[in-house]
Motif scaffolding. Sequence first.
Motif, short mmCIF file in Angstrom:
data_model
loop_
_atom_site.label_atom_id
_atom_site.label_comp_id
_atom_site.label_asym_id
_atom_site.label_seq_id
_atom_site.Cartn_x
_atom_site.Cartn_y
_atom_site.Cartn_z
N GLU A 1 30.45 -9.07 64.88
CA GLU A 1 30.34 -7.82 65.63
C GLU A 1 29.26 -7.94 66.69
O GLU A 1 28.20 -8.52 66.46
N HIS A 2 29.56 -7.44 67.90
CA HIS A 2 28.59 -7.51 68.99
C HIS A 2 27.38 -6.63 68.68
O HIS A 2 27.49 -5.56 68.08
N ASP A 3 26.22 -7.12 69.15
CA ASP A 3 25.01 -6.32 69.00
C ASP A 3 25.12 -5.09 69.89
O ASP A 3 25.66 -5.16 71.00
N PRO A 4 24.64 -3.96 69.43
CA PRO A 4 24.73 -2.74 70.25
C PRO A 4 23.88 -2.87 71.51
O PRO A 4 22.79 -3.43 71.51
N LYS A 5 24.42 -2.39 72.63
CA LYS A 5 23.70 -2.44 73.91
C LYS A 5 22.66 -1.33 73.94
O LYS A 5 22.86 -0.24 73.42
N GLY A 6 21.55 -1.62 74.62
CA GLY A 6 20.53 -0.62 74.82
C GLY A 6 20.90 0.32 75.97
O GLY A 6 22.01 0.28 76.51
N PHE A 7 19.92 1.12 76.38
CA PHE A 7 20.17 2.08 77.46
C PHE A 7 20.50 1.37 78.77
O PHE A 7 21.46 1.70 79.45
N LEU A 8 19.71 0.33 79.12
CA LEU A 8 19.95 -0.39 80.37
C LEU A 8 21.26 -1.17 80.30
O LEU A 8 21.99 -1.29 81.30
#
Length: 222
Positions: free
Chosen positions: A13-20
């Motif tokens: 599973e892909h790591d969750p993206k941050g705000f940027l």
Amino acid sequence: MTEQKPADEMLYEHDPKGFLGELFAPVAGYGVTITSFFRPTVTEQYPFEGPYVMPRFHGRHQLNRYADGLEKCIGCELCAWACPADAILVEAANNTPEAQYAPGERYGRVYQVNYLRCIFCGLCMEACPTRALTMSTDFELADYKRADLIFEKPQILAPLEEGMLAAPHPMVEGLTDGDYYRGEVTGPTQAQVDWVREHRPEDPTLQAAAKAVVDKTQEAAK
């Protein structure tokens, strides 16, 4: 209560993206394109300027010579057997005292490479026992007629370098074909020059070969 996913599913599973990451995600795929806008444009001026080719590039074949001018090809046909595209044709002939083209008993009388079939894999080079066959960096092989893409031996044979003596002529006196293969021949000898002068006095390579013999003798005497 949140359902726990199996460990193997969480592994990919892909790591969750941050705000940027979420902010720039729509244009992230254009990153290479955008950065290329600010790089200088490089245009190759081919055919007015030759392109840079790697030294080990597989281009047109070449049949090499020994330092005295004899051909390295012995007509064994191993290159033709190794070719997966059946692009090489070799026909051997016997050397004679009056016509010695290569060290040993035989030489390649006919050598053809069909560039309509050749896949430039280089297996022919690997099969050659005398390192007679190599591949140059010449890749400009396009033509208008199919027959012109079947190269004959004169088109493949390496040109004579300065000081070499054009074949046929005898081998270096006292040496065997094994000595040739081991690289013990450094150039023509006076006996070879005398033989060519007797049988082909108008040979254009005779003068340069005779000079090379004199220079070698003077250098050895120092």
